[in-house]
Design an enzyme around this catalytic site. Structure first.
Site, PDB file in Angstrom:
ATOM      1  N   LYS A  13      14.250  -4.032   3.941  1.00 61.98           N
ATOM      2  CA  LYS A  13      15.122  -4.926   3.144  1.00 61.98           C
ATOM      3  C   LYS A  13      15.297  -4.417   1.714  1.00 61.98           C
ATOM      4  O   LYS A  13      16.405  -4.388   1.200  1.00 61.98           O
ATOM      5  CB  LYS A  13      14.539  -6.359   3.069  1.00 61.98           C
ATOM      6  N   ARG A  86      12.418 -17.584   2.581  1.00 61.52           N
ATOM      7  CA  ARG A  86      11.333 -17.188   3.482  1.00 61.52           C
ATOM      8  C   ARG A  86      10.804 -18.377   4.263  1.00 61.52           C
ATOM      9  O   ARG A  86       9.916 -18.204   5.090  1.00 61.52           O
ATOM     10  CB  ARG A  86      10.202 -16.593   2.660  1.00 61.52           C
ATOM     11  N   ARG A 125       4.018   3.193   2.969  1.00 59.63           N
ATOM     12  CA  ARG A 125       4.944   2.910   1.864  1.00 59.63           C
ATOM     13  C   ARG A 125       4.246   3.129   0.518  1.00 59.63           C
ATOM     14  O   ARG A 125       3.082   2.776   0.346  1.00 59.63           O
ATOM     15  CB  ARG A 125       5.401   1.445   1.968  1.00 59.63           C
ATOM     16  N   ARG A 169       0.339 -10.811   6.428  1.00 62.11           N
ATOM     17  CA  ARG A 169       1.758 -10.981   6.099  1.00 62.11           C
ATOM     18  C   ARG A 169       2.607 -11.078   7.362  1.00 62.11           C
ATOM     19  O   ARG A 169       3.578 -11.815   7.402  1.00 62.11           O
ATOM     20  CB  ARG A 169       2.241  -9.818   5.211  1.00 62.11           C
TER      21      ARG A 169
END
Ligand code: AMP
Length: 215
Positions: A13, A86, A125, A169
Site C-alpha cells: 500500500k 482500518r 522491508r 499485526r
C-alpha cells in the site's frame, strides 16, 4: 478523485500510494506515517500512540479520527488513504465526512497478497525514518547498502516489522480490517488488484482498473 488502498500490512500500500499520489496529484494520507513521525518528534500524540505501534495493535478509533480530521481540514486536493480506514467504524466515519461535503470515495483498491508472502515481505522491508521511503532487501534494495536512495539516511527495520509483532499485526488485520472488504464490496466501488508482483506492474494494473471504472 478520492481513493482508498486496502490490504494486509506489507501488501504494498505504502509503495503504491507514493507513486499513485504523484501520478494523479492526490494528497497521500498515511496514518502509520503520521504516527511514526509523531513518535520520532516525541510529540504528545507520539507518546500516546507509541505503545500501540510497537505492540502491533490498532490506535483507538477516536484518536485516529481526530488526526484525520485535522489533516483534512485544509486540504482541497483529491485524497489517497493508505492504512486508513482500518475498522468498520472508521470507514463509517469517513463516509459521513464525505457525505457532509457532498463528496464520495471513487474507488477502494484492495491489494490481494497471500498471507505467507506478506510475512516474508515485512521481514525484508527496510524503511527510511526520515523521508519514509520503503525498500525491500530482496526485490527493491537501495543502491547503496543500508542507505536511503532519496535522502541518504540510514535505513531501519521498523519495530513492528520484527517477527513477533508481524504475527500480531496479521491477526489484528484479519479481525478488525478484513471486514472492510465486505463493507466496501457492498458499496460498488471496490476493485481487487493482484499485489505481490513488481511495484511497476501493480501500479499499471491499478491505473488500468481506474480507467475501466472511469474514475
Ligand atoms: P501502517 O504503517 O499503516 O502499517 O501502520 C502502523 C501502525 O500504526 C499500525 O500497526 C497501528 O498501530 C497504527 N495505525 C495506522 N493506521 C491506523 C488506523 N487507521 N487505525 C488504527 N491504528 C492505525
Amino acid at each position: 478523485m478520492n481513493l482508498i488502498l486496502l490490504g494486509y500490512p506489507g501488501s504494498g500500500k505504502g509503495t503504491q500510494a507514493s507513486v499513485l499520489s504523484e501520478k494523479f496529484s492526490l494528497f497521500h494520507i498515511s496514518t502509520g506515517d503520521i504516527f511514526r513521525e509523531a513518535i520520532s518528534a516525541k510529540t504528545a500524540l507520539g507518546q500516546e500512540v507509541s505503545g500501540y505501534l510497537s505492540a502491533g495493535r490498532l490506535v483507538p478509533d477516536k484518536l485516529v479520527l481526530d488526526v484525520i480530521k485535522t489533516r483534512l481540514a485544509t486540504e482541497t486536493r483529491g485524497l489517497l488513504f493508505d492504512g486508513f480506514p482500518r475498522t468498520v467504524d472508521q470507514a463509517r466515519e469517513l463516509d459521513d465526512y464525505f457525505a457532509s461535503r457532498s463528496q464520495g470515495i471513487d474507488a477502494v483498491i484492495f491489494l490481494d497478497v497471500d498471507e505467507e508472502a506478506v510475512v516474508a515481505r515485512l521481514g525484508s522491508r527496510r524503511t527510511c525514518p526520515k523521508c519514509q521511503k520503503i525498500y525491500n532487501l530482496l526485490t527493491s534494495p537501495p543502491v547503496k547498502e543500508g542507505l536511503c536512495d532519496a535522502c541518504g539516511e540510514k535505513l531501519i527495520l521498523r519495530e513492528d516489522d520484527k517477527p513477533e509483532v508481524i504475527r500480531r499485526r496479521i491477526l489484528v488485520y484479519k479481525d478488525q480490517t478484513e471486514p472492510l472488504v465486505a463493507y466496501y464490496k457492498g458499496m460498488g466501488n471496490f476493485c481487487m488488484v493482484k499485489g505481490g508482483k513488481d511495484p511497476e506492474s501493480v501500479t499499471q494494473e491499478i491505473a488500468a482498473v481506474l480507467k475501466i471504472k472511469n474514475v
